[in-house]
Write an enzyme that holds these catalytic residues in place. Structure first.
Site, PDB file in Angstrom:
ATOM      1  N   ASP A   1      12.507   9.999  11.035  1.00  0.00           N
ATOM      2  CA  ASP A   1      11.811   9.447   9.858  1.00  0.00           C
ATOM      3  C   ASP A   1      10.729  10.386   9.321  1.00  0.00           C
ATOM      4  OD1 ASP A   1      12.961   6.877   9.233  1.00  0.00           O
ATOM      5  OD2 ASP A   1      12.189   6.149  11.151  1.00  0.00           O
TER       6      ASP A   1
ATOM      7  N   ARG B   1       3.669  -2.910  10.189  1.00  0.00           N
ATOM      8  CA  ARG B   1       3.232  -1.586  10.645  1.00  0.00           C
ATOM      9  C   ARG B   1       1.711  -1.426  10.682  1.00  0.00           C
ATOM     10  NH1 ARG B   1       7.589   1.989   9.809  1.00  0.00           N
ATOM     11  NH2 ARG B   1       9.462   0.827  10.364  1.00  0.00           N
TER      12      ARG B   1
ATOM     13  N   LEU C   1      14.605   4.569  11.324  1.00  0.00           N
ATOM     14  CA  LEU C   1      14.490   3.114  11.271  1.00  0.00           C
ATOM     15  C   LEU C   1      14.917   2.586   9.904  1.00  0.00           C
ATOM     16  CD1 LEU C   1      10.881   2.947  12.754  1.00  0.00           C
ATOM     17  CD2 LEU C   1      13.016   2.462  13.987  1.00  0.00           C
TER      18      LEU C   1
ATOM     19  N   GLU D   1       4.257  10.556   3.949  1.00  0.00           N
ATOM     20  CA  GLU D   1       3.130   9.755   3.460  1.00  0.00           C
ATOM     21  C   GLU D   1       2.563   8.819   4.533  1.00  0.00           C
ATOM     22  OE1 GLU D   1       2.440   7.147  -0.459  1.00  0.00           O
ATOM     23  OE2 GLU D   1       3.897   6.287   0.908  1.00  0.00           O
ATOM     24  N   ASP D   2       3.419   8.420   5.464  1.00  0.00           N
ATOM     25  CA  ASP D   2       2.960   7.431   6.439  1.00  0.00           C
ATOM     26  C   ASP D   2       1.991   7.993   7.473  1.00  0.00           C
ATOM     27  OD1 ASP D   2       4.334   5.209   5.399  1.00  0.00           O
ATOM     28  OD2 ASP D   2       6.213   6.019   6.179  1.00  0.00           O
TER      29      ASP D   2
ATOM     30  N   ARG E   1       7.625   6.801  15.598  1.00  0.00           N
ATOM     31  CA  ARG E   1       7.012   7.680  14.605  1.00  0.00           C
ATOM     32  C   ARG E   1       5.630   8.199  15.021  1.00  0.00           C
ATOM     33  NH1 ARG E   1       7.633   6.205   8.532  1.00  0.00           N
ATOM     34  NH2 ARG E   1       7.198   8.448   8.578  1.00  0.00           N
TER      35      ARG E   1
ATOM     36  N   HIS F   1       6.543  -1.898   3.363  1.00  0.00           N
ATOM     37  CA  HIS F   1       5.129  -1.567   3.213  1.00  0.00           C
ATOM     38  C   HIS F   1       4.582  -2.197   1.929  1.00  0.00           C
ATOM     39  CE1 HIS F   1       6.171   2.229   5.629  1.00  0.00           C
ATOM     40  NE2 HIS F   1       5.249   1.605   6.338  1.00  0.00           N
TER      41      HIS F   1
ATOM     42  N   CYS G   1       6.670   7.835  -0.424  1.00  0.00           N
ATOM     43  CA  CYS G   1       6.581   8.245   0.982  1.00  0.00           C
ATOM     44  C   CYS G   1       7.105   9.644   1.243  1.00  0.00           C
ATOM     45  CB  CYS G   1       7.268   7.242   1.893  1.00  0.00           C
ATOM     46  SG  CYS G   1       8.843   6.703   1.342  1.00  0.00           S
TER      47      CYS G   1
HETATM   48  C1  CIR Z   1      10.419   3.701   8.504  1.00  0.00           C
HETATM   49  O1  CIR Z   1      10.944   2.628   8.765  1.00  0.00           O
HETATM   50  O2  CIR Z   1       9.325   4.006   8.957  1.00  0.00           O
HETATM   51  C2  CIR Z   1      11.175   4.676   7.611  1.00  0.00           C
HETATM   52  N1  CIR Z   1      12.572   4.523   7.808  1.00  0.00           N
HETATM   53  C3  CIR Z   1      10.830   4.445   6.168  1.00  0.00           C
HETATM   54  C4  CIR Z   1       9.397   4.712   5.837  1.00  0.00           C
HETATM   55  C5  CIR Z   1       9.111   4.591   4.398  1.00  0.00           C
HETATM   56  N2  CIR Z   1       7.785   4.930   4.125  1.00  0.00           N
HETATM   57  C6  CIR Z   1       7.095   4.479   3.070  1.00  0.00           C
HETATM   58  O3  CIR Z   1       7.594   3.694   2.303  1.00  0.00           O
HETATM   59  N3  CIR Z   1       5.855   4.898   2.944  1.00  0.00           N
END
Ligand code: CIR
Length: 258
Positions: A60, A131, A18, A65-66, A85, A166, A253
């Site tokens: 992704d 999110r 994404l 970290e997410d 995700r 984020h 992340c």
């Molecule tokens: C997303 O859109 O979920 C990933 N392309 C990028 C996530 C980045 N995560 C973060 O900054 N903690």
């Protein structure tokens, strides 16, 4: 002190993840090189790495970290706000079980991305974003309270700053009561009482930095911010992040630190 970090290299289909920014398609070879340098920097700071396998089911998934919020007292699995995700969390459950006796989890209808959670010592800022929703924030806040932490919410949904996916895209905690913050968030009441380190608008991507023990990791190419951090007395490591930025990713992340 962090002693360990969990990382997952980008898979060959990383570019299919994404993104909200229009910065071009990441070059896979360069992405791998940037990721390896990031890992080397963590090791240089004394951290032992748990290196997971690249997982092409989730383009992704290098943004580990997410998937979880790790604290000294508890670990909480998230429920990512992007459907593509959601499956990333299950794999992280097994990995974290080796380090934490119990794991809590955000459940439906709550959603939380780890990138929205900024730890500041005993306090946590919880970003409300595309999110992370209110239900997720409430669950997380309750779990943090049970663990003896405080928390407050920062709504970034109305903030007009492209690339602010984020909360932590625009906010970092350096320790020592210091928050790094973009102009758009600086006036928020939640940050009163902290020393704010402002990031200039032309360098706003640099706001996502990470303190790893006595070193601050920052994105390469933002000399004014790097100078500011050095003058505050921190050792810095600047890391090239161009390919991750194309997919809305920042330094924080790419690892889960514990
Ligand atoms: C997303 O859109 O979920 C990933 N392309 C990028 C996530 C980045 N995560 C973060 O900054 N903690």
């Amino acid at each position: 002190m962090f002693t360990r970090a969990i990382i997952r290299p980008p898979a060959a289909n990383f570019a299919e993840g994404l993104t909200t920014v229009d910065l071009g398609v990441p070059d896979y070879q360069r992405t791998l090189e940037q990721h390896e340098r990031y890992c080397a920097a963590l090791e240089q700071c004394g951290l032992t790495l748990t290196r997971l396998e690249a997982d092409a089911r989730y383009p992704d998934s290098t943004f580990v970290e997410d998937t979880a919020i790790l604290t000294e007292r508890c670990a909480i699995l998230t429920r990512p706000g992007a459907e593509s995700r959601a499956g990333e969390v299950e794999a992280m459950r097994e990995v974290l079980a080796a380090f934490y006796p119990t794991l809590s989890a955000i459940v439906a209808p709550g959603t939380v991305d780890g990138g929205d959670i900024c730890e500041a010592g005993e306090h946590f800022f919880i970003g409300l974003s595309e999110r992370t929703n209110e239900a997720g924030a409430e669950q997380l806040s309750r779990l943090l309270t049970e663990a003896g932490y405080t928390s407050s919410c920062v709504d970034i949904r109305g903030v007009n700053l492209p690339g602010l996916l984020h909360l932590k895209s625009g906010l970092s905690y350096l320790g020592d009561n210091r928050l790094v913050v973009v102009d758009e968030l600086a006036a928020h009441e939640a940050f009163q009482g902290y020393d704010l380190v402002r990031v200039l608008p032309e360098e706003f991507y640099a706001a996502n930095c990470v303190r790893v023990n006595d070193t601050v990791f920052l994105a390469a190419g933002y000399p004014l911010f790097e100078e500011t951090v050095r003058r505050l007395g921190y050792r810095t490591i600047a890391l090239e992040m161009s390919e991750f930025r194309k997919m809305d990713g920042g330094l924080s992340c790419l690892s889960l630190r514990l």
